[in-house]
Structures are given as C-alpha cells and as structure tokens.
Design a protein around this motif. Structure first.
Motif, short mmCIF file in Angstrom:
data_model
loop_
_atom_site.label_atom_id
_atom_site.label_comp_id
_atom_site.label_asym_id
_atom_site.label_seq_id
_atom_site.Cartn_x
_atom_site.Cartn_y
_atom_site.Cartn_z
N LEU A 78 -14.14 19.22 -32.47
CA LEU A 78 -14.90 18.25 -31.71
C LEU A 78 -15.37 18.75 -30.36
CD1 LEU A 78 -12.76 15.15 -32.56
CD2 LEU A 78 -14.94 15.82 -33.53
N ILE A 79 -14.64 19.66 -29.81
CA ILE A 79 -15.06 20.11 -28.49
C ILE A 79 -15.66 21.49 -28.57
CG2 ILE A 79 -14.35 20.45 -26.10
CD1 ILE A 79 -11.78 18.96 -26.82
N ILE B 19 -18.89 21.49 -30.75
CA ILE B 19 -19.46 20.17 -30.93
C ILE B 19 -20.88 20.20 -31.44
CG2 ILE B 19 -18.06 19.05 -29.18
CD1 ILE B 19 -20.61 19.08 -27.44
N PHE B 20 -21.52 21.29 -31.28
CA PHE B 20 -22.93 21.27 -31.64
C PHE B 20 -23.17 21.67 -33.08
CE2 PHE B 20 -23.20 20.92 -27.18
CZ PHE B 20 -24.35 20.20 -26.97
N ILE C 56 -16.40 24.07 -22.21
CA ILE C 56 -15.12 23.51 -22.66
C ILE C 56 -14.04 23.69 -21.60
CG2 ILE C 56 -13.34 23.67 -24.44
CD1 ILE C 56 -16.00 24.92 -26.00
N MET D 87 -9.98 12.03 -27.78
CA MET D 87 -10.32 13.07 -28.74
C MET D 87 -9.56 12.91 -30.04
SD MET D 87 -12.55 15.32 -28.14
CE MET D 87 -13.66 15.58 -26.78
N HIS E 100 -11.94 9.12 -35.71
CA HIS E 100 -12.92 9.01 -34.63
C HIS E 100 -13.57 10.38 -34.43
CE1 HIS E 100 -14.52 8.23 -30.67
NE2 HIS E 100 -13.70 9.10 -30.11
N GLY E 101 -14.89 10.43 -34.43
CA GLY E 101 -15.60 11.70 -34.25
C GLY E 101 -15.93 12.39 -35.55
#
Lengths: 250, 1222
Positions: free
Chosen positions: B16-17, B20-21, B195, B319, B357-358
C-alpha cells in the motif's frame, strides 16, 4: 451587630469604592468601548470577504477551478473543466493549466473583488446614513492561498468621522478557512501524473494522505472525472482529464 | 501471532505504501528487471513512486508514441496552440486543424513546435514542478525547462517537516509552506523518497511544551519540538503534560478521543492535551507520564483476528484497516464511558468475501479470458471491466475504458494464513494487436511458427485452433479479451472485415461407390460440430458470431450456407443450428475465481523496457489498421471482385448458383493432377479432385479427370458440397425491451452495455443527470425502412431507370442497356433510417419466399442508412447460359429486404434488376506489384530476389530490355499454388533472382495467361502487350554522422539520475532514412524517434553506474534502412553528477575586504544571525565565479554559505568568519 461592626462595614465599602474608582481610573483606557462603527465596519468587511470568497470557491471548485469554464465536460449539468486534455487518441493528456493555483487565485479575485467592493460601498453608505462623514480611497484586494486557508488582503483607506469621533482604517487581513488550496494541490498532483503516466493510483494515494477523498469516474467516451473531497469540510472539487484514450470499438 | 501480524503489516505496507502506484510484485518484477538490464538506478535518488513512474512512462511512451502513430496513420499532423473552444496545444489532422484552431495551425507535430514542446514548468510562486507545454507555462508566469521528465534541480523532492506533518516536496515549496505556516523551514535533504518522508511523520519527536505559568502551575501544551519552538516554549521531549515532574495542573487520562490526522484512539488529560494511545490498562498507557511509542502500545489484534482487543485497545492503524471513530453497537470499547473505538475499515465484496481496507480487485460483467474447455474468449458483448476498491469500509467502483479498450488485471498475493490480498488496475487491452498478427498469416511465405510465437508473446493474444478434420484445420491469433464493437464508429465496415477472418468455407467430397454415396473428404464439415467450432473462432475475434450479451441474451450473428447438395446428409438442421448459444449464456455469469492475472502483463512490461520501440511499431500498425481500414462494400461482394483474378471463361465453376458467397474462395488447381488420376483414386486424390473442382481455371482438367474416372477407370460420380460459415459482426437483438436493465446489476450503465441490450437501445450519458441511462427509443416504430436507389455511386455511363417503390433497374448507355459480365461497378440502396438488409440473387432457389434470416447479409448485417455495394457482374453462364450462345443476355435480379431496429421488414422484396451480357476476357495478365516494393537495393547487392504478383495464373519472363514475351530470356518461377493475398487482391506469385551487373538496372516483365493451355491451345492465351517494368538501383552505404553527445564530451548534471539526449544523423542508404537502435546487453532497442534521417533517444535515468558503464559511457548504435544497409557506431561520453555543494578553499582579509575562494563556480551569501540560516535570507557576496568578496570593515561573525549552478548547497553554513582587530 454593634456599632463598631457597622463602622467596619462602612470602611470596607468605602475602601472597595475607592479601590474600584482607582482601578477604573487606572484601567480606563482599556474599558473605553470601541465605537460601534469600527466593529460594524470590520465585521462587515470581513463578512463581505468571507461570503464572496466562499461563494467563488463554491462555484469554482466543482467546475475545476473556474467560474465560467471554457473547455469542459458536462456532467450532471455541471461544466467540469479539463485540466489536462489530449483531444486525440493514444497520447497522454496535455496540462492545460500548469499554473493552476495562480489562475484560481485570479479567478477568485475576479469574482470576489467587485462583490467586496460593492459590499464595502454599502457599508459606507450605511454609515453615511448614520451621519458619518466618510473619506475613502481606492480598494486594493489581493488573494493568496495556503493550507486550509484563503488569505484576503484588503487595502482600503477609510476615515469615518462624526463630531469628535474619528476612526480610520487602511488594511484588513482576513483569513478564511477553506480547503481550496489543499484540493487544488491534489488536483495538480493527479494531473501531473496523468500527463506523464496516463494514470493516477488514487487508492494508494488516499492510504497515505487520507485527508482528501478521491473518486474517479470514467465515462463511456473515456473521459476521466476526478472528484476530490476535503473530508473535514466536505467541500468538493471536480475536474476532467482526457488522455491516452484508446478509440472505442474494434 | 505477533510475527504473523508483523508479516501482514509488512506485506500490506509494501503493497500500500511502497508501491502505491501499481500492483506490488508487478512493479517489483519490472523494477528488478529494469535494474538488472537497463539502467541501474541510484537507489536514493528518486522516490520509489518516481522510479516506478519512470518505468511506467516507458510503457506509456512506447505504446502511445506519437511518432509512430503519425507515420502509421500517414496523416499530416499540425499543432494548434489554442482552439476555438479553449483547448491548448492540441494536434489535429492538418486538413481540419485550421477550422478548429483560433489562429493558423503550425504544420508540425507538437514536440517540434517552440510553443507546445512538452517540458517541466516550475511554478516559482508555489514551488511546484508541472509537466506542461512551453508557451502555456511561460504565459502563466512559470519557468519552463526543456526537460520532459522533471529531471531538473529545482524539482528535486526531499522531505519537508511542517509542524507535525511532512511533505515530500521541492525545496522551494518547503520554503513557501513553512513561511506561510510561520515556521522555519526544516528541509531534510537526507530523506530522498516519499515513503521515508511519510514515515518521518510517524516518528517525529513529541513531548510537553511549557509555555508559561498560571497560579504557580506550568501551562503545558503537548506537541512537536518545532511547534513548541514556534510557541517559544520550553520543550520536554517524551514527557506527557500530566507528568508530575512538570508541575502542571493537567490530570492524566480524563477522557478519550480521536485526533485529526492520527489513526489511534488517545487518552486526553484534563487540559485537553493528547496523551498516549488508549489502553484499558491505564497505568500501562500512561507509562509514568512519558510518551509510549505506537509499537510499544497495546496491540489491537492479530493477523487472524485483527480486532481481538478492540474492547481494550485504541491502537488503530489506518494502513492496516482501522481508524479511530465513534462507537457503534457492534464496535465499542468495553468501558461504556468511552465514546470512541477502532473502527473496522474492511468491506464485504460482491461475493460476500471480506476485503481489506485499500484492497482493489477486478469485477467483470461477464466471464473474461479463455474458456479452458472450448478455448473461447469469454468476454461478451456489452461487458465492461471494473476496478473495485475497499476504502474506509466502503466498496467503490471505478470503470475501465468502455468497449474493453482497457481491461482490469489483478494480482492476488498470499499474505499468509490462507489470506489473499488483491491489487488491481485498468490497463490497455492489446487484443487488437492479435488481428494485426493474423494479417501476417495471410502474407506471402508466412512463417507460421514465427507468427504464432509473436502471437503468444502478446499476453492479450492466444492461438485459436479449429480442427475439423485433417484436411480442414484453421489456426488464428485471437484476442483473449476481445475489444467491443462500437456501432457508432465511422468506419463501421471495418468491423465486418475483422469478423470476416473467421468466414471459412469447407469443401466436402462425396463419392459414389458400389454401395451408394459415401463421404470421403472433410466429412465433419457436414456436422453441427463444424458450425460450433467455426463459431468459437468467430466469437473469439471480438463481437462477432453467435453469442449472448452480458446479460445472457443470445443473438445469432452468423450465416451458414451451402453450395451444392449433400448426397449423404440432410443439411437443414445444420443450416439452422444456433451455435454458441448454450456456452455463451454461461459466460454471462461472472465467478469470483475468474480474473486476468497481472503476471504475463508484468513480464510484458519487462520486455517493453528492452524492446519498447518494436512494440510501438507493432501497436501502431494495428492502430493504422484499425483507423485506416476502408471499405464501403461488403466483404463478400468485395471478394467477388478479387475472384476476378481467375480467367473469366472458367468462372463457370464459380458458384454464383450457390449465391455470391460462392465466389469468395475461387482457387487454383494443379497441373499435375491428371497424372495422379491415371494412377488411381486415393483419399488425397479425392481431395485433389475436390480442390480441382473448386479451382475453376482447372475445370477442363477436372472434366478430363471425370471422363477418365467414369469412362476410363470406371469409378462412380463425385459430389462436391461446400459449407460456408460466415462470421458477421455481433449486433443486439431487435427492439429495446431490455434497455432498462442497463445498470440494474449495480454497476454504472455504459454505452457499450446499453447498446448490447437491444438494437433500439439508446445511451444517454451523465451530462444531464449525473447518471447514465439506457432507453428504448423509437419504441413504436413498426414501419420498415423505405428503400430507394443510392445516388452518386454509379459509374459514368450507368443510370438507375424504372425507379419505383419496389425497385429499380441499372442500365448502361449502350444500346441494349446491358452490363458486361466480369465488370465491376458500384451501386447502392439508401434507406430513410438505419436498417439491416439482406439479399438473394437470381438463380438462387425460391428467391421470392426466402426468409430474411436465410438471405445473405448485406453490409455484413450492419445497420446502416446507405448500403453501397461494389458489384462484380457474374457471367451469364453462371445462370445456365451455354458457351455455345455467346451473345445470350440474362435478366439478373437482386432481391433485397431491410429491417428497422425493431425488426420490421419490407413485406415485399425490393428488386434491383439489370441485364447481363457476356464480356470478353481477351486481356493479358496484369502484374499487380512486386516485393520488395522499393527499387533500391543494398550497396553490396549483386543478386536480388524479386517476387511479382499477377492477377491470374500465368507464366512470366523478364529481361534487361523491353522485348516481347517470347524474346525475353529469363523465366520467373510461378507457383502452382492457390492465390494468395497481395495487398487487397488475390494474386498469383512468381519469383526470380535478378543479377545486378550495373549499379542501376532496368527490368522488364511480361506474362502469358492460362498456363494450362500451354501446348494445348496456345492461340487462346493472352500475353501482356506492355511490359511491367522497374529499375533496381544500388544505394550508397549507410553512414552514421553527427552523434551527440559527441565522442569525448562531458555531460554535467546537478541531479542523479540525469537525462541525456542522444541524437545522430544518417546519410547514404535509402535517402538517409533508417531505423536506429541502441544496444543494451545483447539486445538492440529502437530509438524513440527514428525512421527518418535524424534519430533521437532520451535516456531519462542515466546514473554514474548504469548499463552503459560507469562515468565513461559507451552506447553502441546500429542503424538499418529499409533495404538492409547497416551502419554501426558508438557514442562515447562521460557524465559528471555534481550533487555536492561548493567547498570554500580559502578565506582571507585584504584591505578590509573579505575574500572567499570556492573550488567551483558558485555564488555565496552570508548571515550575521546563525549558521543554519535560510539561504534565501542571506546577503549576497560579490562574484559569481570562484572568488567572492564582501566589505569586512565590520568584524562581526559572518556565517557563509555557497551554492553552485546546480543549486547544490549545504544545509547550514560552510564556514563562519570573524574578524579580529589587531
């Protein structure tokens, strides 16, 4: 109660009165009531500015940052400005408003300035009706934005006099809580990515920066409509992107 | 347990971090490959996001390269700086550009213009860097850099600490944001990625800040050191305000609550200061009045049960899927006095499964990919791909581009404990490339193995095999996720052509034996399985054939016709078979395990990094194919024209009797067949006979063969029957009763979905209501389209006469008004509204009573208002006229029916009549062209192979001088094979090797037709009266010149990685035009801009140690022109990354002037205040080279800081200087 007691009470009262008087004399300066004209004018101008600026952003943000969008996608009767567009196919979009913050500042100014001016004139007119003699000079308004705020600097010399009373102003600095700046910056980030890479991974972005909610809707003619929402204020900004479009149909 | 939790956390944070892209391992895979194979990135120079983006950009640019597009489309592009409707810097076709543009367009591509060149725009007021066109940037007050990738010093991002928050921004922006916040800039140069910067927020030092006294108690505010300094308070790191040592009034843990910008539930003291994370164990949470880190605070749960301790612990983590929020009946702390809790942010997906979530995953409106059983592509008409995401406990829907122009790809990662975590995204559907690959199969001498290798290399293509029998097997490259058919597209006819790939004719041979008729060859074609398999192939090409829409409504969009009658089987059932019905209805039901795996695509990305340009080419060729496909005729009638390639006299075997389709696949035979017949009749020979029969020009042989069979050998008759499966574009069923169902599945209604629900369903976009809808328009239209003649398409000398409501006649201006056979011309019908038309022609059985569905589709069955028909006039013999009556005229009729969108058709046939008379075929063969088409040959070539393509079977010769056929000395080898496709024609190939004696040779070619008459009836053969000629010229060797950076040059940059533009010119060869590549490892990668005589490539990630070497770079370049001239050269240059601040090498005072000497060109400032002053606030010293001076009369301490031309400067002063008065 005996006589001595009564005397003691009188003495105490007298001391309180004297002390109170002395305190009054000493603090007199601080207790002088501010003439209502000053309060009226300040709060009046502040209200004018706040209302005009908020009104401007309420109109502009859902339309991509412009009062009267020229190049837009119509969605739900709203003209959503293309911040990045390539009318052709396959290639990435081209940033249409590279200095967006500056442009939006100007847009707010163009919208709010006459309203603020008009509003100040009304205030002055109201004072004149209260027999104030008013001397005023040209209004200069500048707007800047920062995180969570729009700062409006109104430079206007006003001298209000009535008999002995004379009040003068020359500058009003008004800070308006408004998420426009934050929303626009996210829009810039998205547009930059779209122009460079044809996409923006907003889910991941929201994980890192949850203050702004980002939604993406892709229309059947391949226009991307981004909707940004400031979580705490609920204010929204929309904008359209068209790029890297693969012509539909085989 | 704790380990699992950490593992999960790590995985999710990575997902997720850190990435993320994009999808996690997709990036990792490609990133690693990039690192290994291309350019080693300097690890700390860019954020991971940026590095991924650089990589992604490569893909984008390779796919969306404008150069290739333009050349592929062969359009002249012009650039409009501002359009009338307010668009800036747009490219248009030059023919329309000026009409769109406010001023005149610039006849150049955007990047070649001064005004619209894309670069980096620096917003000096905000400190932002934006990719934008030059003029637009400067017009608005920005500073523009000719660097399209943002590799500009001022754009380098680092971590900016602003209060308790961090931002990964440029230095200028940090300065601006800090100033506006009223705090001193804290720009952490050492934090070089987003990050780490983001994590720095979490690790900021906090503590108590004593800001004054009240009633003998200290007034305390909890916060960061920076905030405390801003308040001019005394900072006590790691202390809580309720710590008794601080002697404040604040009492510990008086309430709990959420904090804006923080994930956790916190305790608050009586003064309202935040304390540590909520824990029901108050003493543990209070931690003796000291800050307790998140890691050391209570644990909310475990990997298996992430909310196990929700009743007692407030250590939420956004997160990981929880955040502080108001309590609910289900989610609350055990202590009923507390109103906040860690809220669960997970979601339940459409299958009832829990999603984190995410998490993002794909949703399809039908099954997608390949059916393992049938090998069908399963996406159905109308279905769209969506990315679903779970954010803050809510499932969101994001559509991919409609018509499956984009597909959703997903990575499912095992995060342990049997749990999968998905990441999904939309990406370009490369399925249309499969069609391009198919095209190659039809080219001459196609190397099928190579082509199929290319097919399977494309992750969106697969090889679709249909094998009915040994003799009938078809293989094509088909898209795994067929792109949808857009019925509104301008070149709608191309759709018909694309589906036409799967139109096939199977030739069956039946032989009469002593026991009766027996099927011998391709007998399976008489079975329904043939139709089913052909339909499989058809539907795999895209929205073609018989299949259901995304809601499971089946429509039969194919035709099966026969030529001849089978003696062994009744074909009625076969002709009416609903192929694809059962299977495709199943595809309408999506299942949770059906998804497009990202893995093959990730590998593709890796390949692109190495072979980006070749991909561009491929992709853009397809684009040109899609865009450039013309065709106003139906594929079938067009092919009738192609059938003209055979001599007209033999068209008798062309089955106009079986309908025009019969003319499609006219082939050629084999001159040696006669010998084989004389030796007996094996299966191969029956097959050969079959081929012979369908090769009309060999009909005389066939006749002889049949005579031999019947009278000589004594075996019985043969019967030929052909079954043709015609693959048509998929169109929705008539009417619109299901229009309302669009969007009823909870997904947004799209145009493609709407149009798949009914012919009369019309899509209304979101412009008015914000919600798209689909409505049945023309619901009450029961009137069929009114048909009339289409004006303006007839050739000169032709006219429509006898025009009535029921038809018209086409006449020529010849005396009898008849049209000669073998002639082609255009005519057409016009409808008063969109309609679908079918036809039959004279000679077909019971033409007056044939039902619409049993007729032949006109315009591929597409709904159009104008149906233009390119018509090849059949021979009268086709209708029974005999060769003995050469002047016999035939009345020829075409019976037409058209339906409106609701399915209402004209009850009476509309009739197009014409009179046909025999034409003459006395012309010699026509050479349609040659390969190589170019007349130039390599400089060192002495022998050149040439293939010519002739419009009919022929024998050909060539010579260096223009002579008649007989006198020519050199013979072409003309294949005894079926016609092959050459450009848009069916043609016959002949080959020769030409000896090039001189640098320039004129070559003359002549051919003679009807090779089967050689030695039999030479008098009937037609020879070319004029030679087909061409000149072969040897070219000069190809040379590479003007390489930039030139050998020995040194490139200096203040940022790493840096951008390097490699450019060169080519001369010689084919007008100097060539394609250039650079070498990486063992592969050559095509330049981004190449093909002409100037070639450019931008490397946007050159570092001090990459694949081209360390500081000394060596880039091998190879250029090759179209005819094979090759030139190689090398660009040798060195790079110097100057990311170090200037050093002060000497300081001295001379005559009360302070001199500062730097080791490089620089500018220096000084401050009297402190060493870590802000550079922008310093006083500039004189001199901007090596020597800097300042009046030194005042001996006060000066703090001096210098920066070089690349903005490199120290975080604090380089030196402090104090003067001493002696």
């Amino acid at each position: 109660m005996g006589k001595r007691g009564q005397i003691a009470i009188y003495v105490i009262i007298a001391v309180i009165i004297v002390v109170g008087f002395l305190v009054f004399l000493f603090m007199r300066e601080r207790f002088v009531p501010v003439p209502s004209v000053e309060v009226d004018l300040k709060s009046g101008i502040e209200k004018c500015v706040r209302d005009s600026v908020n009104e401007a952003t309420d109109i502009m943000l859902p339309q991509g940052g412009f009062i009267e969008p020229k190049n837009y996608k119509l969605f739900n009767k709203t003209k959503i400005t293309y911040l990045c567009e390539n009318a052709g196919n396959y290639k990435p979009c081209i940033n249409q408003h590279p200095m967006l913050i500056n442009e939006i500042n100007n847009e707010i100014l163009i919208y709010a300035e006459p309203k603020i001016e008009n509003c100040i004139n009304n205030l002055i007119f109201a004072l004149k009706r209260k027999n104030y003699e008013i001397k005023s000079e040209k209004t200069n308004i500048s707007i800047s934005m920062t995180k969570g705020k729009i700062i409006v600097d109104v430079e206007k010399k006003i001298i209000a006099s009535k008999g002995e009373t004379k009040i003068s102003f020359d500058k009003f600095l008004i800070e308006i809580t408004n998420p426009a700046y934050d929303l626009i910056n996210v829009a810039i980030e998205i547009v930059n990515n779209e122009a460079k890479y044809c996409s923006f991974e907003y889910t991941g972005y929201m994980m890192m920066y949850p203050e702004i909610d980002i939604r993406l809707y892709v229309t059947s003619d391949s226009v991307k409509l981004y909707s940004l929402k400031d979580i705490s204020s609920g204010k929204k900004m929309n904008f359209a992107v068209r790029g890297c479009v693969i012509p539909v149909g085989f | 347990m704790k380990k699992n939790e950490s593992f999960k956390a790590i995985v999710q944070i990575i997902l997720l971090i850190g990435m993320i892209f994009a999808f996690s391992y997709f990036i990792r895979e490609s990133f690693e490959i990039r690192e290994k194979n291309v350019i080693e990135q300097k690890k700390n120079s860019k954020s991971k996001i940026e590095i991924f983006m650089l990589f992604y950009e490569k893909l984008v640019k390779s796919i969306f390269s404008e150069k290739g597009l333009v050349s592929a489309q062969e359009e002249v592009i012009a650039t409009c700086i501002e359009t009338k409707d307010g668009k800036y810097c747009q490219e248009y076709n030059s023919s329309i550009c000026n009409s769109i543009c406010k001023d005149n367009c610039i006849p150049l591509e955007m990047d070649e213009t001064e005004e619209c060149k894309i670069g980096t725009c620096f917003d000096n007021f905000e400190g932002n860097c934006i990719i934008s066109p030059k003029k637009r940037c400067e017009q608005k007050g920005g500073i523009w850099y000719n660097e399209p990738n943002g590799n500009v010093n001022v754009c380098e991002k680092r971590c900016c600490i602003i209060g308790e928050k961090t931002e990964f921004v440029t230095e200028k922006r940090c300065e601006i944001l800090s100033k506006r916040k009223g705090i001193e800039m804290n720009f952490k140069r050492e934090i070089t990625n987003e990050i780490d910067c983001w994590l720095a927020t979490k690790t900021q030092e906090e503590g108590a800040c004593i800001i004054g006294k009240e009633d003998d108690y200290n007034v305390c505010k909890f916060g960061t050191r920076q905030e405390c300094e801003q308040k001019r308070g005394e900072f006590y790191p790691n202390y809580l305000c309720s710590n008794p040592e601080l002697k404040t009034k604040c009492e510990r843990q008086k309430s709990s609550g959420c904090v804006k910008g923080k994930d956790e539930v916190y305790w608050f003291d009586s003064c309202g200061n935040r304390e540590n994370i909520y824990d029901a164990n108050k003493a543990r949470s209070w931690n003796n009045g000291m800050v307790l880190s998140k890691e050391k605070s209570c644990s909310l749960g475990t990997a298996n049960n992430p909310f196990m301790n929700r009743g007692t612990c407030g250590n939420c983590d956004y997160m990981l899927g929880s955040i502080c929020g108001n309590k609910t009946n289900e989610q609350k702390l055990d202590d009923s006095m507390q109103n906040f809790v860690c809220r669960d942010l997970s979601c339940i997906d459409e299958w009832g499964n829990k999603r984190e979530h995410g998490e993002t995953w794909c949703h399809y409106q039908s099954l997608t990919g390949i059916d393992n059983k049938t090998m069908n592509a399963m996406d159905l008409p109308g279905s769209r791909h969506f990315v679903m995401s779970c954010v803050d406990g809510v499932v969101r829907i994001q559509p991919c581009q409609d018509y499956r122009a984009e597909v959703c790809r997903e990575a499912r990662i095992d995060i342990g404990m049997g749990k999968l975590f998905s990441q999904a995204g939309c990406s370009a559907n490369r399925g249309s490339e499969c069609v391009e690959i198919n095209e190659k199969l039809k080219e001459k001498k196609a190397d099928k193995t190579k082509i199929f290798e290319e097919c399977i290399k494309n992750p969106d293509c697969y090889i679709k095999n249909v094998s009915i029998s040994k003799k009938f097997a078809v293989a094509e490259c088909a898209p795994k996720y067929p792109v949808g058919f857009n019925r509104d597209r301008e070149d709608i006819e191309s759709v018909e052509e694309k589906c036409g790939f799967a139109t096939k004719k199977c030739k069956v041979a039946e032989v009469k034996t002593t026991s009766g008729w027996d099927c011998k060859v391709n007998c399976d074609c008489l079975k329904e399985e043939f139709i089913e398999k052909m339909n499989d192939m058809c539907i795999s090409l895209g929205d073609c054939g018989g299949k259901a829409n995304y809601l499971g409504d089946y429509v039969k969009n194919f035709k099966v016709s026969k030529q001849g009658n089978s003696k062994t089987k009744n074909l009625k059932k076969l002709l009416n078979y609903d192929a694809g019905k059962e299977i495709t209805i199943i595809y309408a039901n999506e299942t949770k395990d059906n998804f497009i795996d990202i893995n093959p695509y990730a590998q593709l990305y890796a390949e692109i990094l190495l072979k980006n340009e070749s991909l561009t080419e491929k992709f853009l060729k397809i684009i040109s194919k899609i865009k450039g496909t013309s065709g106003s005729t139906t594929a079938i009638l067009k092919r009738q024209v192609e059938a003209k390639q055979g001599p007209a006299s033999l068209k008798i075997a062309g089955a106009i009797v079986g309908g025009p389709i019969g003319l499609i696949l006219l082939g050629t035979g084999n001159a040696n067949i006669l010998d084989r017949f004389s030796r007996g009749l094996s299966e191969e020979e029956v097959n050969a006979l079959t081929a012979l029969v369908y090769a009309p020009w060999t009909a005389p042989y066939a006749i002889i063969a049949v005579i031999i069979m019947v009278y000589g050998i004594g075996i019985g008759d043969t019967n030929r029957v052909s079954i043709t499966y015609e693959c048509l574009p998929w169109q929705a069923k008539y009417g619109g009763e299901n229009c309302w169902k669009c969007g009823s599945d909870g997904l947004p209604c799209g145009k493609y979905a709407c149009e798949s629900l009914g012919r009369e369903c019309k899509y209304f976009d979101e412009s008015e209501t914000g919600i798209a809808s689909c409505r049945w328009v023309n619901k009450n239209d029961v009137v069929p389209p009114k048909i009339k003649q289409l004006d303006g398409v007839l050739p000169e000398g032709y006219s429509y006469v006898d025009i009535t409501d029921r038809g018209f006649t086409i006449k020529t201006n010849e005396e009898d008004g008849c049209i000669k056979s073998y002639y082609k011309f255009n005519f057409g019908i016009a409808l008063d509204k969109l309609g679908q038309c079918s036809y039959i022609v004279s000679g077909e059985e019971t033409e007056e009573i044939v039902a619409f569905d049993d007729m032949h589709a006109l315009s591929g069955g597409l709904f159009k208002d104008n149906h233009k028909i390119e018509f090849f006039v059949p021979s009268p013999e086709s209708f029974g006229a005999t060769l003995s009556k050469p002047n016999e005229k035939i009345d020829f009729k075409i019976f037409i029916k058209c339906r409106n969108g609701n399915g209402y058709e004209n009850p009476v046939n509309y009739v197009v009549s014409m009179c046909i008379k025999p034409g003459e075929d006395n012309s010699g063969p026509i050479v349609l062209g040659k390969i190589p088409e170019i007349n130039f040959v390599k400089a060192d070539t002495n022998l050149q192979e040439i293939s010519i393509f002739v419009n009919e079977p022929a024998e050909c010769k060539w010579d260096y001088e223009n002579k008649d056929y007989e006198s020519m000395k050199n013979v072409f080898d003309c294949a005894d094979e079926d016609a092959i496709r050459f450009k848009s024609y069916l043609a016959y190939e002949c080959n020769a090797t030409i000896n090039l004696i001189k640098n320039e040779e004129n070559i003359y070619v002549r051919c003679i037709d009807q090779p089967w008459l050689k030695g039999v009836d030479e008098g009937k053969r037609n020879t070319m009266t004029n030679s087909y000629s061409f000149t072969l010229k040897k070219t000069n060797p190809l040379k590479i010149t003007n390489i930039e950076p030139g050998n020995g040059s040194v490139l200096v940059s203040g940022v790493e990685p840096m951008s390097v533009k490699l450019s060169l010119k080519t001369t010689g060869g084919l007008n100097g035009n060539a394609k250039c590549s650079y070498k990486v490892g063992e592969s050559f990668i095509r330049f981004m801009e190449t093909g002409k005589n100037v070639h450019k490539q931008i490397f946007n990630a050159i570092t001090r140690n990459d694949i081209f070497g360390s500081e000394e770079k060596r880039i091998v370049i190879k250029c090759e022109d179209e005819i094979g001239n090759v030139a190689e050269d090398v660009s040798l240059f060195s790079v110097r990354i100057d990311n170090e601040e200037p050093k002060i090498t000497r300081v001295y005072n001379k005559n009360n002037v302070l001199y500062v000497i730097t080791n490089e060109k620089a500018e220096c400032v000084y401050s009297f205040e402190k060493c870590d002053f802000n550079y922008a606030n310093g006083t500039l010293m004189q001199g901007n080279a090596f020597v800097h001076s300042e009046n030194f009369a005042k001996k006060q301490t000066r703090y001096i800081m210098c920066k070089d031309e690349f903005e490199n400067k120290p975080g604090q002063c380089a030196i402090s200087v104090r003067g001493v008065n002696f």
